[in-house]
Design a protein around this motif. Sequence first.
Motif, mmCIF file in Angstrom:
data_model
loop_
_atom_site.group_PDB
_atom_site.id
_atom_site.type_symbol
_atom_site.label_atom_id
_atom_site.label_comp_id
_atom_site.label_asym_id
_atom_site.label_seq_id
_atom_site.Cartn_x
_atom_site.Cartn_y
_atom_site.Cartn_z
ATOM 1 N N SER A 199 -36.833 7.943 146.129
ATOM 2 C CA SER A 199 -38.249 8.124 145.821
ATOM 3 C C SER A 199 -38.920 8.863 146.963
ATOM 4 O O SER A 199 -39.050 8.337 148.082
ATOM 5 N N LEU A 200 -39.347 10.089 146.705
ATOM 6 C CA LEU A 200 -40.019 10.882 147.729
ATOM 7 C C LEU A 200 -41.452 10.420 147.939
ATOM 8 O O LEU A 200 -42.023 10.642 149.012
ATOM 9 N N GLU A 201 -42.041 9.773 146.948
ATOM 10 C CA GLU A 201 -43.415 9.298 147.090
ATOM 11 C C GLU A 201 -43.525 8.201 148.141
ATOM 12 O O GLU A 201 -44.568 8.060 148.789
ATOM 13 N N ASP A 202 -42.480 7.431 148.327
ATOM 14 C CA ASP A 202 -42.507 6.349 149.305
ATOM 15 C C ASP A 202 -42.075 6.812 150.696
ATOM 16 O O ASP A 202 -42.104 6.013 151.639
ATOM 17 N N ALA A 203 -41.643 8.057 150.838
ATOM 18 C CA ALA A 203 -41.214 8.567 152.140
ATOM 19 C C ALA A 203 -42.433 8.933 152.991
ATOM 20 O O ALA A 203 -43.494 9.277 152.472
ATOM 21 N N GLU A 204 -42.281 8.872 154.310
ATOM 22 C CA GLU A 204 -43.371 9.141 155.249
ATOM 23 C C GLU A 204 -42.923 10.205 156.250
ATOM 24 O O GLU A 204 -41.830 10.124 156.812
ATOM 25 N N TRP A 205 -43.805 11.183 156.467
ATOM 26 C CA TRP A 205 -43.572 12.246 157.440
ATOM 27 C C TRP A 205 -44.385 11.962 158.698
ATOM 28 O O TRP A 205 -45.486 11.436 158.649
ATOM 29 N N ASP A 206 -43.828 12.344 159.853
ATOM 30 C CA ASP A 206 -44.523 12.208 161.130
ATOM 31 C C ASP A 206 -43.976 13.268 162.073
ATOM 32 O O ASP A 206 -42.939 13.896 161.794
ATOM 33 N N ALA A 207 -44.679 13.475 163.186
ATOM 34 C CA ALA A 207 -44.233 14.459 164.176
ATOM 35 C C ALA A 207 -44.812 14.091 165.535
ATOM 36 O O ALA A 207 -45.864 13.450 165.630
ATOM 37 N N TRP A 208 -44.103 14.486 166.582
ATOM 38 C CA TRP A 208 -44.576 14.291 167.952
ATOM 39 C C TRP A 208 -43.866 15.283 168.856
ATOM 40 O O TRP A 208 -42.917 15.955 168.443
ATOM 41 N N ARG A 209 -44.330 15.388 170.086
ATOM 42 C CA ARG A 209 -43.728 16.302 171.059
ATOM 43 C C ARG A 209 -42.748 15.546 171.952
ATOM 44 O O ARG A 209 -43.028 14.420 172.380
ATOM 45 N N ASP A 210 -41.594 16.191 172.218
ATOM 46 C CA ASP A 210 -40.635 15.576 173.117
ATOM 47 C C ASP A 210 -40.943 15.967 174.560
ATOM 48 O O ASP A 210 -41.966 16.601 174.849
ATOM 49 N N GLU A 211 -40.060 15.604 175.480
ATOM 50 C CA GLU A 211 -40.297 15.887 176.896
ATOM 51 C C GLU A 211 -40.292 17.371 177.205
ATOM 52 O O GLU A 211 -40.902 17.806 178.192
ATOM 53 N N ASP A 212 -39.594 18.166 176.373
ATOM 54 C CA ASP A 212 -39.538 19.613 176.600
ATOM 55 C C ASP A 212 -40.686 20.354 175.915
ATOM 56 O O ASP A 212 -40.736 21.591 175.986
ATOM 57 N N GLY A 213 -41.552 19.626 175.240
ATOM 58 C CA GLY A 213 -42.681 20.259 174.584
ATOM 59 C C GLY A 213 -42.409 20.715 173.163
ATOM 60 O O GLY A 213 -43.273 21.355 172.558
ATOM 61 N N HIS A 214 -41.221 20.419 172.591
ATOM 62 C CA HIS A 214 -40.921 20.804 171.214
ATOM 63 C C HIS A 214 -41.436 19.739 170.253
ATOM 64 O O HIS A 214 -41.436 18.542 170.553
ATOM 65 N N TRP A 215 -41.843 20.207 169.076
ATOM 66 C CA TRP A 215 -42.282 19.279 168.051
ATOM 67 C C TRP A 215 -41.065 18.709 167.331
ATOM 68 O O TRP A 215 -40.163 19.437 166.925
ATOM 69 N N ILE A 216 -41.052 17.409 167.159
ATOM 70 C CA ILE A 216 -39.982 16.701 166.444
ATOM 71 C C ILE A 216 -40.582 16.150 165.153
ATOM 72 O O ILE A 216 -41.544 15.369 165.184
ATOM 73 N N ALA A 217 -40.015 16.570 164.025
ATOM 74 C CA ALA A 217 -40.459 16.083 162.713
ATOM 75 C C ALA A 217 -39.564 14.936 162.277
ATOM 76 O O ALA A 217 -38.344 14.999 162.426
ATOM 77 N N GLN A 218 -40.176 13.909 161.733
ATOM 78 C CA GLN A 218 -39.434 12.727 161.289
ATOM 79 C C GLN A 218 -39.752 12.417 159.833
ATOM 80 O O GLN A 218 -40.905 12.491 159.411
ATOM 81 N N LEU A 219 -38.708 12.059 159.086
ATOM 82 C CA LEU A 219 -38.844 11.613 157.700
ATOM 83 C C LEU A 219 -38.236 10.231 157.595
ATOM 84 O O LEU A 219 -37.074 10.022 157.929
ATOM 85 N N ARG A 220 -39.044 9.277 157.130
ATOM 86 C CA ARG A 220 -38.593 7.893 156.959
ATOM 87 C C ARG A 220 -38.676 7.519 155.485
ATOM 88 O O ARG A 220 -39.659 7.830 154.815
ATOM 89 N N TRP A 221 -37.613 6.840 154.970
ATOM 90 C CA TRP A 221 -37.623 6.386 153.585
ATOM 91 C C TRP A 221 -36.766 5.138 153.473
ATOM 92 O O TRP A 221 -35.951 4.835 154.351
ATOM 93 N N GLN A 222 -36.966 4.424 152.391
ATOM 94 C CA GLN A 222 -36.279 3.166 152.152
ATOM 95 C C GLN A 222 -35.313 3.329 150.989
ATOM 96 O O GLN A 222 -35.663 3.879 149.943
ATOM 97 N N THR A 223 -34.082 2.854 151.158
ATOM 98 C CA THR A 223 -33.076 2.845 150.100
ATOM 99 C C THR A 223 -32.590 1.417 149.945
ATOM 100 O O THR A 223 -31.785 0.939 150.744
ATOM 101 N N GLY A 224 -33.095 0.740 148.935
ATOM 102 C CA GLY A 224 -32.776 -0.676 148.800
ATOM 103 C C GLY A 224 -33.379 -1.448 149.956
ATOM 104 O O GLY A 224 -34.584 -1.430 150.188
ATOM 105 N N ARG A 225 -32.525 -2.103 150.717
ATOM 106 C CA ARG A 225 -32.975 -2.827 151.907
ATOM 107 C C ARG A 225 -32.700 -2.066 153.195
ATOM 108 O O ARG A 225 -32.921 -2.595 154.289
ATOM 109 N N THR A 226 -32.250 -0.835 153.085
ATOM 110 C CA THR A 226 -31.895 -0.039 154.252
ATOM 111 C C THR A 226 -33.014 0.939 154.585
ATOM 112 O O THR A 226 -33.473 1.691 153.723
#
Length: 277
Positions: free
Chosen positions: A134-161
């Motif tokens: 389910s893409l509707e339940d997924a969450e996007w986020d981003a932040w900068r690492d120590e080198d100044g690059h943007w890191i994009a994150q995708l989090r989602w749930q599959t069952g209990r995982t």
Amino acid sequence: MRELEVIGLQPDGKHLVCADKETGEKFRLPANDKLRAASRGDIARFGQIEIEMESTLRPRDIQARIRSGASIEQVAAESGMPLHKVERYAYPVLLERSRAADLAQLGHPVRENGPAVHTLAEVVALAFRTRGHSLEDAEWDAWRDEDGHWIAQLRWQTGRTANAAHWRFQRDAHGGNVVALDDAAADIVDPDFGRPLRGLAPVAAVPAAPKVPDNQHTLDDYYSTVPIEDDNDSDNEPVAPVAPKQPATHANGKDKRGKPAMPSWEDVLLGIRSSGR
């Protein structure tokens, strides 16, 4: 320790002017809450103010922590500051992180043969739809690492995982490129990930041999074979098989139903036709 004497107050009213009695050297002290508590002898208030000053972060420090991926609750717990004060400085940075996450989804995943034609958002949507996530339940986020690059994150749930995938995003004139940083991110942008898994055809069960009911005749019944009995009083002579009973025939060689009569067992053995020749 030298002793100082208060000799005045600066025109701004924010500093006291002190002087050394022996040398006449002048010093300036900030007229803050800490000084007021010390002048009143309020030790408890003096200690509380000292703790608050040590735990308070500057606005730029708060924003730097939020930009590096920390949440408002984490910064407030680490610094001891009230939540509403941290939120005041964190809000602009949270908008910046949300904007970076949106731009990362428009980037093109980098594969072994170069950047993909589709964007990261399109590739993720195809992979999720094919695998039943389910893409509707997924969450996007981003932040900068120590080198100044943007890191994009995708989090989602599959069952209990709980799953998470991370990409490094670099913007350019063509929308930017995203590079997978872990196995979950690499699997999603892999062209084979979006294909359905090959199914296995069910194996047809081999039917069991039909069981002959008790009321059906067998070959032994058809040939009317009589088993040989061992009688101690007899001479153990073999018993000849009994020929099957033949239906009654008429003089014209036909049975009662008018069909040609079947030859008897003796006729078959002696080669005699049903007509008696």
